[in-house]
Design a protein around this motif. Structure first.
Motif, PDB file in Angstrom:
ATOM      1  N   GLU A  67      56.945  37.504  40.170  1.00 50.54           N
ATOM      2  CA  GLU A  67      56.932  36.682  38.889  1.00 50.54           C
ATOM      3  C   GLU A  67      55.989  36.206  38.678  1.00 50.54           C
ATOM      4  OE1 GLU A  67      59.452  37.162  40.864  1.00 50.54           O
ATOM      5  OE2 GLU A  67      60.761  38.388  39.802  1.00 50.54           O
ATOM      6  N   THR A  68      55.192  35.517  39.978  1.00 52.99           N
ATOM      7  CA  THR A  68      53.956  34.610  39.854  1.00 52.99           C
ATOM      8  C   THR A  68      52.862  35.261  39.637  1.00 52.99           C
ATOM      9  OG1 THR A  68      55.029  33.146  41.482  1.00 52.99           O
ATOM     10  CG2 THR A  68      52.606  32.830  41.502  1.00 52.99           C
ATOM     11  N   ILE A  69      52.820  36.655  40.100  1.00 52.25           N
ATOM     12  CA  ILE A  69      51.681  37.505  39.654  1.00 52.25           C
ATOM     13  C   ILE A  69      51.663  37.744  38.222  1.00 52.25           C
ATOM     14  CG2 ILE A  69      50.833  39.601  40.092  1.00 52.25           C
ATOM     15  CD1 ILE A  69      51.776  39.586  43.045  1.00 52.25           C
ATOM     16  N   VAL A  70      52.765  37.907  37.597  1.00 54.44           N
ATOM     17  CA  VAL A  70      52.952  38.085  36.149  1.00 54.44           C
ATOM     18  C   VAL A  70      52.649  36.960  35.490  1.00 54.44           C
ATOM     19  CG1 VAL A  70      54.301  38.725  34.219  1.00 54.44           C
ATOM     20  CG2 VAL A  70      54.672  40.194  36.333  1.00 54.44           C
ATOM     21  N   LEU A  71      52.803  35.799  36.023  1.00 51.25           N
ATOM     22  CA  LEU A  71      52.536  34.381  35.110  1.00 51.25           C
ATOM     23  C   LEU A  71      51.007  34.222  35.331  1.00 51.25           C
ATOM     24  CD1 LEU A  71      53.221  31.960  33.849  1.00 51.25           C
ATOM     25  CD2 LEU A  71      54.015  30.829  35.683  1.00 51.25           C
ATOM     26  N   LEU A  72      50.376  34.692  36.324  1.00 47.62           N
ATOM     27  CA  LEU A  72      49.078  34.366  36.706  1.00 47.62           C
ATOM     28  C   LEU A  72      48.320  35.519  35.866  1.00 47.62           C
ATOM     29  CD1 LEU A  72      46.585  33.000  38.177  1.00 47.62           C
ATOM     30  CD2 LEU A  72      46.972  34.769  39.967  1.00 47.62           C
ATOM     31  N   ALA A  73      48.493  36.582  35.737  1.00 51.38           N
ATOM     32  CA  ALA A  73      48.066  37.560  35.008  1.00 51.38           C
ATOM     33  C   ALA A  73      48.148  37.197  33.513  1.00 51.38           C
ATOM     34  CB  ALA A  73      48.657  39.174  35.149  1.00 51.38           C
ATOM     35  N   GLU A  74      49.378  36.585  32.866  1.00 54.38           N
ATOM     36  CA  GLU A  74      49.247  36.133  31.555  1.00 54.38           C
ATOM     37  C   GLU A  74      48.408  35.050  31.211  1.00 54.38           C
ATOM     38  OE1 GLU A  74      54.090  37.430  30.948  1.00 54.38           O
ATOM     39  OE2 GLU A  74      53.472  35.346  31.489  1.00 54.38           O
ATOM     40  N   TRP A  75      48.291  34.041  32.192  1.00 52.90           N
ATOM     41  CA  TRP A  75      47.315  33.006  32.299  1.00 52.90           C
ATOM     42  C   TRP A  75      45.833  33.628  32.116  1.00 52.90           C
ATOM     43  CZ3 TRP A  75      46.823  27.844  31.342  1.00 52.90           C
ATOM     44  CH2 TRP A  75      45.822  27.197  31.538  1.00 52.90           C
ATOM     45  N   MET A  76      45.694  34.529  32.811  1.00 46.89           N
ATOM     46  CA  MET A  76      44.195  35.079  32.701  1.00 46.89           C
ATOM     47  C   MET A  76      44.018  35.838  31.480  1.00 46.89           C
ATOM     48  SD  MET A  76      44.270  36.739  36.766  1.00 46.89           S
ATOM     49  CE  MET A  76      43.849  35.814  38.078  1.00 46.89           C
ATOM     50  N   ALA A  77      44.926  36.477  31.142  1.00 44.48           N
ATOM     51  CA  ALA A  77      44.883  36.984  29.720  1.00 44.48           C
ATOM     52  C   ALA A  77      44.470  35.959  28.818  1.00 44.48           C
ATOM     53  CB  ALA A  77      46.030  37.829  29.283  1.00 44.48           C
ATOM     54  N   TRP A  78      45.147  35.064  28.802  1.00 41.71           N
ATOM     55  CA  TRP A  78      44.823  33.909  27.728  1.00 41.71           C
ATOM     56  C   TRP A  78      43.688  33.383  27.892  1.00 41.71           C
ATOM     57  CZ3 TRP A  78      44.176  28.627  28.508  1.00 41.71           C
ATOM     58  CH2 TRP A  78      44.226  27.738  27.486  1.00 41.71           C
ATOM     59  N   SER A  79      43.134  33.039  29.184  1.00 36.74           N
ATOM     60  CA  SER A  79      41.885  32.563  29.399  1.00 36.74           C
ATOM     61  C   SER A  79      40.629  33.582  29.055  1.00 36.74           C
ATOM     62  CB  SER A  79      41.705  31.930  30.921  1.00 36.74           C
ATOM     63  OG  SER A  79      41.774  33.181  31.740  1.00 36.74           O
ATOM     64  N   PHE A  80      40.811  34.668  28.835  1.00 31.28           N
ATOM     65  CA  PHE A  80      39.936  35.409  28.652  1.00 31.28           C
ATOM     66  C   PHE A  80      39.642  35.501  26.945  1.00 31.28           C
ATOM     67  CE2 PHE A  80      40.131  37.965  32.937  1.00 31.28           C
ATOM     68  CZ  PHE A  80      38.653  37.974  32.887  1.00 31.28           C
ATOM     69  N   VAL A  81      40.737  35.631  26.461  1.00 30.57           N
ATOM     70  CA  VAL A  81      40.708  35.522  25.031  1.00 30.57           C
ATOM     71  C   VAL A  81      40.420  34.060  24.585  1.00 30.57           C
ATOM     72  CG1 VAL A  81      42.234  35.256  22.867  1.00 30.57           C
ATOM     73  CG2 VAL A  81      42.921  36.953  24.649  1.00 30.57           C
ATOM     74  N   LEU A  82      40.593  32.772  25.361  1.00 33.23           N
ATOM     75  CA  LEU A  82      40.129  31.539  25.229  1.00 33.23           C
ATOM     76  C   LEU A  82      38.769  31.704  25.108  1.00 33.23           C
ATOM     77  CD1 LEU A  82      40.800  28.500  24.718  1.00 33.23           C
ATOM     78  CD2 LEU A  82      40.089  28.588  27.321  1.00 33.23           C
ATOM     79  N   ASP A  83      37.915  32.241  26.398  1.00 32.72           N
ATOM     80  CA  ASP A  83      36.732  32.382  26.575  1.00 32.72           C
ATOM     81  C   ASP A  83      35.832  33.293  25.440  1.00 32.72           C
ATOM     82  OD1 ASP A  83      34.373  31.593  28.396  1.00 32.72           O
ATOM     83  OD2 ASP A  83      34.189  33.855  28.644  1.00 32.72           O
ATOM     84  N   ASP A  84      36.345  34.432  25.008  1.00 30.94           N
ATOM     85  CA  ASP A  84      35.725  35.168  24.145  1.00 30.94           C
ATOM     86  C   ASP A  84      35.964  34.596  22.651  1.00 30.94           C
ATOM     87  OD1 ASP A  84      35.245  37.071  25.910  1.00 30.94           O
ATOM     88  OD2 ASP A  84      36.972  38.323  25.435  1.00 30.94           O
ATOM     89  N   GLN A  85      37.110  33.687  22.513  1.00 27.46           N
ATOM     90  CA  GLN A  85      37.048  33.076  21.086  1.00 27.46           C
ATOM     91  C   GLN A  85      36.318  32.137  20.919  1.00 27.46           C
ATOM     92  OE1 GLN A  85      38.861  34.245  18.569  1.00 27.46           O
ATOM     93  NE2 GLN A  85      38.004  32.578  17.115  1.00 27.46           N
TER      94      GLN A  85
END
Length: 345
Positions: A67-85
């Motif tokens: 569950e922690t790996i999934v949460l971290l992966a979701e945070w990473m997904a958010w952070s990549f969108v943040l960076d690209d946006q």
């Protein structure tokens, strides 16, 4: 600016072992589903999936629950969108739209609420709220306090990057190195892994100069390596927030020469890391009063940094298309970038 000729990324000779969680691919799919569900991504989902957030999370998390790996992966997904946006707004000259979003994120982080009504929130804010609640629920007060500090520092570093791209004067190498420790977005993620591993180091350990030397050298190694991987895009779009580009500019070197210079800096920083780790345990043992369980947690935290260093390198080389995609290499925006994302109410 001219496109950079393809070049082989050097082997940075990281002297650490690594293993990946067996369900990393599943976590990657779940992270993409989360991003789609929050409308951070609406097109080119396959390209977004190929970033491999779950694979990176599975390499840097050690023995944490799935569950922690999934949460971290979701945070990473958010952070990549943040960076690209953020990159999109720099390109289009619309940075004025950025401040309300980051203000809302910071307000929610500090107070648990936002003055924006639910109807006004956009996907970046909604995604952060969902993640923040779940992340903080799994953290001790000390780790949560560091996370609450690191996220605003990360957001501020993006403002610094925007300023660098609009300025006539390039940042010095040292100025850039200090900024990059936050623009890498690593520190909040390291907090998450520390919490997931059940490590709760007291603040006085984090404040030890010897401990800080370990953490800073690890973050530098990861960040500088990423600058080599991301050089083609950043060179193509005129982004000077890159250690290779800055060394080339300040020292009058060709880009291939600057890549070799960064490779040498990374090798020296690896030696710094190994020496800093040795000094840290010398300091701890010299005190003679540390509880054995606390010393064991310090060891686990240091090993986690090693997972980050080698895991990030392996992910970039073998499991992520972000740095080899033709659009990226040409300096173009990602196909999944939503031009209207910040304006979505």
């Amino acid at each position: 600016m001219a496109r950079l000729d393809p070049f082989p990324v050097p082997d940075f000779h990281l002297p650490f072992g690594n293993s990946k969680h067996p369900l990393a691919a599943r976590a990657n799919a779940e992270a993409t589903s989360w991003a789609l569900g929050h409308e951070l991504v609406t097109d080119a989902a396959e390209q977004f999936t190929a970033i491999g957030c779950g694979h990176l999370a599975g390499r840097v998390s050690g023995e944490v629950p799935y569950e922690t790996i999934v949460l971290l992966a979701e945070w990473m997904a958010w952070s990549f969108v943040l960076d690209d946006q953020h990159d999109h707004l720099i390109r289009t000259g619309e940075l004025a739209a950025w401040r309300p979003v980051t203000d809302a994120i910071t307000e929610y982080l500090n107070t648990g609420k936002t003055s924006w009504s639910p109807s006004r929130r956009n996907p970046l804010v909604n995604g952060f709220i969902d993640l923040c609640d779940r992340i903080l629920a799994g953290m001790s007060p000390g780790t949560a306090a560091r996370y609450r500090t690191h996220v605003p520092q990360m957001l501020h570093s993006l403002d610094q990057e925007a300023g660098n791209r609009g300025a006539t004067r390039r940042p010095s190498v040292q100025e850039y190195v200090l900024m990059r420790r936050h623009s890498s977005q690593l520190l909040p993620m390291m907090d998450m892994v520390e919490a997931g591993l059940g490590i709760d180091l007291p603040q006085h350990i984090h404040d030890l100069p010897a401990f800080q030397a370990v953490a800073e050298s690890a973050v530098d190694i990861i960040s500088w390596g990423n600058d080599v991987f991301s050089l083609p895009k950043e060179h193509a779009c005129g982004d000077n927030n890159n250690l290779v580009s800055l060394i080339s500019s300040w020292e009058g070197r060709s880009l291939p020469e600057a890549v070799r210079a960064v490779e040498e800096k990374i090798q020296a920083r690896i030696e710094d890391y190994v020496a800093a780790e040795r000094r840290l345990f010398q300091v701890i043992d010299a005190q003679g009063e540390m509880d054995p369980s606390l010393r064991a947690d310090v060891t686990r935290c240091v090993r986690s940094y090693e997972d980050w260093m080698i895991g990030a390198d392996l992910w970039q080389r073998y499991e992520c298309t972000r740095y080899s995609d033709e659009r990226f290499a040409a300096g173009l925006e990602s196909a999944y970038t939503r031009p209207d994302l910040v304006s979505v109410a």
